[in-house]
Design a protein around this motif. Sequence first.
Motif, PDB file in Angstrom:
ATOM      1  N   GLY A   1      11.906  -6.998  -0.712  1.00 49.65           N
ATOM      2  CA  GLY A   1      10.707  -6.464  -1.352  1.00 49.65           C
ATOM      3  C   GLY A   1       9.444  -6.594  -0.505  1.00 49.65           C
ATOM      4  O   GLY A   1       8.509  -5.819  -0.660  1.00 49.65           O
ATOM      5  N   TYR A   2       9.433  -7.586   0.382  1.00 43.86           N
ATOM      6  CA  TYR A   2       8.261  -7.749   1.258  1.00 43.86           C
ATOM      7  C   TYR A   2       8.134  -6.541   2.185  1.00 43.86           C
ATOM      8  O   TYR A   2       7.040  -6.034   2.416  1.00 43.86           O
ATOM      9  N   SER A   3       9.281  -6.099   2.703  1.00 40.45           N
ATOM     10  CA  SER A   3       9.254  -4.910   3.568  1.00 40.45           C
ATOM     11  C   SER A   3       8.910  -3.670   2.752  1.00 40.45           C
ATOM     12  O   SER A   3       8.144  -2.811   3.208  1.00 40.45           O
ATOM     13  N   SER A   4       9.468  -3.567   1.537  1.00 41.56           N
ATOM     14  CA  SER A   4       9.182  -2.401   0.694  1.00 41.56           C
ATOM     15  C   SER A   4       7.683  -2.274   0.445  1.00 41.56           C
ATOM     16  O   SER A   4       7.117  -1.181   0.520  1.00 41.56           O
ATOM     17  N   ALA A   5       7.050  -3.403   0.148  1.00 40.28           N
ATOM     18  CA  ALA A   5       5.619  -3.379  -0.154  1.00 40.28           C
ATOM     19  C   ALA A   5       4.818  -2.913   1.063  1.00 40.28           C
ATOM     20  O   ALA A   5       3.921  -2.082   0.960  1.00 40.28           O
ATOM     21  N   ARG A   6       5.162  -3.449   2.221  1.00 37.14           N
ATOM     22  CA  ARG A   6       4.419  -3.042   3.425  1.00 37.14           C
ATOM     23  C   ARG A   6       4.609  -1.556   3.710  1.00 37.14           C
ATOM     24  O   ARG A   6       3.667  -0.873   4.112  1.00 37.14           O
ATOM     25  N   LEU A   7       5.825  -1.072   3.512  1.00 38.60           N
ATOM     26  CA  LEU A   7       6.064   0.357   3.764  1.00 38.60           C
ATOM     27  C   LEU A   7       5.232   1.209   2.820  1.00 38.60           C
ATOM     28  O   LEU A   7       4.630   2.203   3.236  1.00 38.60           O
ATOM     29  N   LEU A   8       5.186   0.833   1.556  1.00 40.13           N
ATOM     30  CA  LEU A   8       4.390   1.614   0.601  1.00 40.13           C
ATOM     31  C   LEU A   8       2.923   1.654   1.018  1.00 40.13           C
ATOM     32  O   LEU A   8       2.265   2.683   0.964  1.00 40.13           O
ATOM     33  N   ARG A   9       2.415   0.527   1.458  1.00 41.49           N
ATOM     34  CA  ARG A   9       0.998   0.464   1.832  1.00 41.49           C
ATOM     35  C   ARG A   9       0.739   1.094   3.198  1.00 41.49           C
ATOM     36  O   ARG A   9      -0.164   1.900   3.353  1.00 41.49           O
ATOM     37  N   GLU A  10       1.512   0.657   4.169  1.00 40.88           N
ATOM     38  CA  GLU A  10       1.161   0.980   5.558  1.00 40.88           C
ATOM     39  C   GLU A  10       1.739   2.314   6.029  1.00 40.88           C
ATOM     40  O   GLU A  10       1.192   2.941   6.923  1.00 40.88           O
ATOM     41  N   ARG A  11       2.854   2.731   5.418  1.00 42.64           N
ATOM     42  CA  ARG A  11       3.447   3.983   5.879  1.00 42.64           C
ATOM     43  C   ARG A  11       3.207   5.128   4.907  1.00 42.64           C
ATOM     44  O   ARG A  11       2.977   6.245   5.322  1.00 42.64           O
ATOM     45  N   TYR A  12       3.291   4.822   3.612  1.00 38.88           N
ATOM     46  CA  TYR A  12       3.217   5.904   2.635  1.00 38.88           C
ATOM     47  C   TYR A  12       1.857   6.001   1.955  1.00 38.88           C
ATOM     48  O   TYR A  12       1.662   6.800   1.049  1.00 38.88           O
ATOM     49  N   GLY A  13       0.934   5.162   2.393  1.00 39.70           N
ATOM     50  CA  GLY A  13      -0.453   5.310   1.979  1.00 39.70           C
ATOM     51  C   GLY A  13      -0.712   5.074   0.503  1.00 39.70           C
ATOM     52  O   GLY A  13      -1.691   5.588  -0.051  1.00 39.70           O
ATOM     53  N   TYR A  14       0.108   4.276  -0.139  1.00 38.24           N
ATOM     54  CA  TYR A  14      -0.087   4.026  -1.566  1.00 38.24           C
ATOM     55  C   TYR A  14      -1.226   3.024  -1.791  1.00 38.24           C
ATOM     56  O   TYR A  14      -1.224   1.922  -1.222  1.00 38.24           O
ATOM     57  N   CYS A  15      -2.195   3.413  -2.626  1.00 38.85           N
ATOM     58  CA  CYS A  15      -3.363   2.554  -2.834  1.00 38.85           C
ATOM     59  C   CYS A  15      -3.408   1.952  -4.240  1.00 38.85           C
ATOM     60  O   CYS A  15      -4.293   1.150  -4.552  1.00 38.85           O
ATOM     61  N   GLY A  16      -2.509   2.354  -5.112  1.00 41.39           N
ATOM     62  CA  GLY A  16      -2.503   1.805  -6.473  1.00 41.39           C
ATOM     63  C   GLY A  16      -1.943   0.400  -6.502  1.00 41.39           C
ATOM     64  O   GLY A  16      -1.782  -0.257  -5.470  1.00 41.39           O
ATOM     65  N   GLU A  17      -1.641  -0.036  -7.705  1.00 40.77           N
ATOM     66  CA  GLU A  17      -1.158  -1.410  -7.865  1.00 40.77           C
ATOM     67  C   GLU A  17       0.308  -1.527  -7.448  1.00 40.77           C
ATOM     68  O   GLU A  17       1.136  -0.691  -7.787  1.00 40.77           O
ATOM     69  N   ILE A  18       0.608  -2.574  -6.711  1.00 40.62           N
ATOM     70  CA  ILE A  18       2.012  -2.945  -6.469  1.00 40.62           C
ATOM     71  C   ILE A  18       2.239  -4.272  -7.178  1.00 40.62           C
ATOM     72  O   ILE A  18       1.535  -5.260  -6.927  1.00 40.62           O
ATOM     73  N   ARG A  19       3.206  -4.268  -8.045  1.00 44.24           N
ATOM     74  CA  ARG A  19       3.436  -5.447  -8.882  1.00 44.24           C
ATOM     75  C   ARG A  19       4.803  -6.061  -8.572  1.00 44.24           C
ATOM     76  O   ARG A  19       5.816  -5.367  -8.591  1.00 44.24           O
ATOM     77  N   ALA A  20       4.798  -7.339  -8.283  1.00 48.45           N
ATOM     78  CA  ALA A  20       6.058  -8.056  -8.120  1.00 48.45           C
ATOM     79  C   ALA A  20       6.612  -8.367  -9.504  1.00 48.45           C
ATOM     80  O   ALA A  20       5.893  -8.896 -10.359  1.00 48.45           O
ATOM     81  N   ILE A  21       7.864  -8.004  -9.724  1.00 46.75           N
ATOM     82  CA  ILE A  21       8.511  -8.318 -11.005  1.00 46.75           C
ATOM     83  C   ILE A  21       9.837  -9.025 -10.723  1.00 46.75           C
ATOM     84  O   ILE A  21      10.365  -8.947  -9.622  1.00 46.75           O
TER      85      ILE A  21
END
Lengths: 568, 169
Positions: free
Chosen positions: B92-112
């Motif tokens: 999940g750590y890699s998933s989060a970075r990809l969403l932010r750094e590669r796919y430009g997602y700016c909304g909330e990312i929530r760890a569940i």
Amino acid sequence: MYRYDDLDQQLLNERVSQYRDQMARHLAGELSADDLRPLRLQNGLYIQRHGPMLRIAIPYGMLSAAQLRKLAEISRRYDRSVGHFTTRQNMQLNWPKFEETPEILSELATVEMHAIQTSGNCIRNITTDHFAGVAPDELSDPRPYCEVLRQWSTFHPEFAFLPRKFKIAVNAAAQDRAVIRAHDIGLEVVNNEAGEQGIKVFVGGGLGRTPILGKVVREFLPRKHMLSYLDAILRVYNRYGRRDNAYKARVKILVQALGIEEFSRQVEAEWAYLKDGPTTLTDTEFDRIAQHFPAPAYEKLPAENAGYSAQLAEDKAFANWAARSVHGHKVPGYAAITLSLKKTGVAPGDISEVQMIAVADLADRFSFGELRISHEQNVVLSDVKKGDLYEIWKIGRSNGLATPNIGLLTDMICCPGGDLCSLANARSIPIAEAVQNKFDDLDYLHDIGEIAINISGCMNSCGHHHVAAIGILGVDKGGEEWYQITLGGQQGNSTSIGKVIGPSFYAVEVPDVIEALINVYLEQRTPQERFIDTVQRIGAEPFKTRAYAGRDKRKAAANNEERKVANV
Amino acid sequence: MSEIIKNGGIVSDDWQVLKLAEGESVESVVLPGTATLLPLAVWLARKPEIIASGQKTGVWLESSEDPAAIAADVAHFTVIGIDFPKFTDGRGYSSARLLRERYGYCGEIRAIGDVLLDQLFYMKRCGIDAFALRADQNPEKALASLATFSESYQAAVDQPQPLFRRRAA
């Protein structure tokens, strides 16, 4: 060596506080043993057969005399005045108290030391050549690379919960002394045709249950791309490495499953996004770190020292020691020396508090206050004047540090094994001692010459048995300790994995089997051959035949031995 | 309503996580309406219907699921959940970075999932900014853990410049 600045120290202090809080919550019942486990492991704390074990990091094997004195003090105050050096150039304390480990880490932090990421499924301590910076065959000092990697890997937020542990080693010399191809990532510092410095990247090596040598994933990577490229490798591994089976979770299994071409393609695809980003290593930073490893204030000396030559001629015991323990140095008149921690009767790699202080004193007096730990579990003083060797030898000898066996049969790499380790299937230390006892005649030992005999107490292979000319592996058969023998392994540039010679042996058989193998060598060798050369020339068959010849007799003897023991 | 860690505080939150029960299928599951984190497969199968509903939308990823699957969709989401089935599963750590750094997602990312306070600092560094803690975790201590370290060596989402670039300055 690298000295911390305020930021490094602040981070370390914060780590100590974090760990202290975690332990306090655990003791207060707020943090379960299961939840604590990965946290304590990433601070070096294991729970072993008899209790806790703390593995203290010695980044790329470098220590100052002051740090070693602190280790001596810690071993006295918190342990049994003994430390054990490991094949990752670290130190293990085998008898610390669980509740006192935050205090120990706090003490270590006062001398810029810690136990960060010495265990756990994260990037472990970076290892390198114990002759870094002084080896005549060196292209470049590997230590700045190692320190860059230490900082990059310390608290790396993305890679703290990998599928499995991850080990990186760096070599920058013509002769590999860091076994880089037995690592998850091996980095070899090289120059390209344009004279630009960079690294050749090996990936997917490892010993353990499935020994595999690392494969080249990139022939030449400019230095500035080192960190972003490693990020790419680690990200591919973190995302796609197996997590369903701990034995198949190392990156070598992923590389094997995908094939090196496909693995490499995935890494390159990932790297395309990371390349030239902020993680690109600047020359300013590399130079800042390299300045921490200046050449010490060497004197201008003639290459040869007349006094030393005379002492060699006059004192055979000294000459025996020097032949094994004195190594080449790139500065005329200087040498690097190895202090042996392989005295018969002492667990290989163990060092007492008194010896630690003696080594620290030697380092201060003769070697600019620094020393190194080798992955062969010995201590290296890297910068001594040839004219001081005789004095060093005398002091070393009176402290049990001058056994003239470096590179010889009794200089065995040996894991703690079943005496201490809860993973072990069998004991290692008594086997090492039995073999050492069998070969305790010095002339005989020197006549046999260079040979690596390594012992691991289980398939995890901490004792590097796969890359020894003779490897000894402890196996459990129905609750009994048996030992499997491998032949023909090597470290260095021709690193190779030894092959099992056949069914395993009883513990008491092992010294005789080793002797049988040695006898084949002594009968068959040509004047220039080392043991490994003879094995390669004549093949394993004659050795196998001899090892199993007369086995019934040995078994009977073994049974008698056991009956005797039982009757005591 | 439950409490989560978000924006540096402990806040009440009404997002639900939809998990398919035994016998439910992606096609047939009843969508609960607003403020629901949907399984990736549901989103991918029923995108037009969900978008047409005009409600606040979220999706959650299993640790093995590739964020590339929603790379083109991130603008639709108010919240993306990343599930940690076990806290030792670090994908999940890699998933989060990809969403932010590669796919430009700016909304909330929530760890569940198995979200423990001792992992929050690294999660934050990787771009996770909301934490639905495992029930037994102490929210105040979790909040405090976000300040465990005052500096970091590496570049990551919360600090895009590695320490060596800032140190040199």
